[in-house]
Scaffold this active site. Structure first.
Site, PDB file in Angstrom:
ATOM      1  N   ASP A  81     -10.636  -4.923  -1.102  1.00 47.12           N
ATOM      2  CA  ASP A  81      -9.588  -4.460  -0.197  1.00 47.12           C
ATOM      3  C   ASP A  81     -10.204  -3.680   0.958  1.00 47.12           C
ATOM      4  OD1 ASP A  81      -7.238  -3.654   0.950  1.00 47.12           O
ATOM      5  OD2 ASP A  81      -6.540  -2.433  -0.736  1.00 47.12           O
TER       6      ASP A  81
ATOM      7  N   ASP B  71       0.836  -1.197   0.000  1.00 51.84           N
ATOM      8  CA  ASP B  71       0.000   0.000   0.000  1.00 51.84           C
ATOM      9  C   ASP B  71       0.873   1.250   0.000  1.00 51.84           C
ATOM     10  OD1 ASP B  71      -2.777  -0.983   0.168  1.00 51.84           O
ATOM     11  OD2 ASP B  71      -2.053  -1.951   2.001  1.00 51.84           O
TER      12      ASP B  71
HETATM   13  C1  DX5 Z   1      -6.382   0.376   3.126  1.00 51.19           C
HETATM   14  C2  DX5 Z   1      -5.440  -0.488   2.335  1.00 51.19           C
HETATM   15  C3  DX5 Z   1      -5.639  -1.936   2.572  1.00 51.19           C
HETATM   16  C4  DX5 Z   1      -5.489  -2.327   4.022  1.00 51.19           C
HETATM   17  C5  DX5 Z   1      -6.354  -3.506   4.301  1.00 51.19           C
HETATM   18  O1  DX5 Z   1      -6.319   1.670   2.674  1.00 51.19           O
HETATM   19  O2  DX5 Z   1      -5.563  -0.269   0.957  1.00 51.19           O
HETATM   20  O3  DX5 Z   1      -4.828  -2.735   1.736  1.00 51.19           O
HETATM   21  O4  DX5 Z   1      -4.196  -2.615   4.382  1.00 51.19           O
HETATM   22  O5  DX5 Z   1      -6.298  -3.756   5.666  1.00 51.19           O
HETATM   23  P1  DX5 Z   1      -7.418  -4.625   6.400  1.00 51.19           P
HETATM   24  O6  DX5 Z   1      -7.471  -5.960   5.733  1.00 51.19           O
HETATM   25  O7  DX5 Z   1      -6.951  -4.663   7.808  1.00 51.19           O
HETATM   26  O8  DX5 Z   1      -8.692  -3.862   6.224  1.00 51.19           O
HETATM   27 ZN    ZN Z   2      -4.580  -1.751  -0.398  1.00 50.60          ZN
END
Ligand code: DX5
Ligand code: ZN
Length: 217
Positions: free
Chosen positions: A177, A37
């Site tokens: 996501d 990310d």
């Molecule tokens: C949020 C990111 C995600 C995040 C997902 O902005 O794009 O990839 O890391 O995290 P979880 O699975 O904990 O929601």
């Molecule tokens: Zn992400």
């Protein structure tokens, strides 16, 4: 039969100074993909890392690298991300003025191109770009942080995207996501998800091998 999806583990929220340990863990439990990310503190209210970090990860692992660019004006720095050798690069429809250029440039460089949509962005913005993309990433939380609550209307959004994909006989992957884990994996896969991103649910799970098996079937 239970549908299959690929798991892409996000390391957002993890201690980045022990990246080698995260990579080893993911490889050991049978993951095939890591989700990176990239956040610029502008498009989203958080800041992570840039292209050098992504390239270093790519050089240290055989996992596929799935880079999610949460940055304003991705056109300006796209080349540096393409040079990281990421397998997938995803840009946000809301952030790119020249979305078609970004997608084409990524694909011309031999990488897979994804387009991401925030929760409040309508699927209609994909109308013209859909035939060109390898992946559509549906954000099921507002981007910026891991560990947020899954926005339940995302399931319906994914189903509608999947219908459109079938109607137009296209073959792109549908990725989800945010707030995805074992509790909603079956529903997400049924709706059409073929690539599931997970950070907190994966890292909290006691049996990570079982987590991967359950998603990938
Ligand atoms: C949020 C990111 C995600 C995040 C997902 O902005 O794009 O990839 O890391 O995290 P979880 O699975 O904990 O929601
Ligand atoms: Zn992400």
């Amino acid at each position: 039969m239970e549908k299959r999806a690929t798991l892409s583990v996000s390391i957002l929220g993890s201690d980045l100074t022990i990246m080698d340990q995260h990579i080893k863990l993911l490889e050991d439990v049978g993951c095939r993909m890591i989700h990176l990310d990239v956040m610029d503190g502008h498009f989203v209210p958080n800041l992570t890392f840039g292209p050098d970090f992504v390239r270093n990860v790519k050089e240290r692992t055989r996992l596929l690298v799935d880079t999610h660019l949460m940055i304003s004006n991705p056109e300006q720095t796209l080349e540096s991300y393409i040079k990281t050798g990421s397998d997938y690069i995803t840009v946000h429809a809301e952030a790119a003025t020249h979305l078609h250029y970004c997608v084409k440039r990524i694909k011309d460089a031999g990488l897979k191109a994804g387009v991401a949509l925030n929760p409040a962005t309508s699927l209609s913005v994909l109308d013209e770009i859909l035939p060109f993309v390898d992946l559509v990433l549906i954000m099921s939380v507002n981007p910026g942080f891991s560990g947020q609550e899954f926005i339940k209307t995302s399931i319906d959004k994914i189903s509608r995207l999947n219908e459109e994909k079938k109607r137009r006989k296209l073959a792109f992957d549908i990725s989800v996501d945010g707030g995805a884990g074992l509790s909603n994996a079956a529903e997400l896969k049924k709706a059409g998800v073929s690539l599931m991103v997970s950070a907190s649910a994966f890292f909290k799970s006691a049996d990570k091998k079982a987590f991967v098996r359950e998603i990938e079937g």
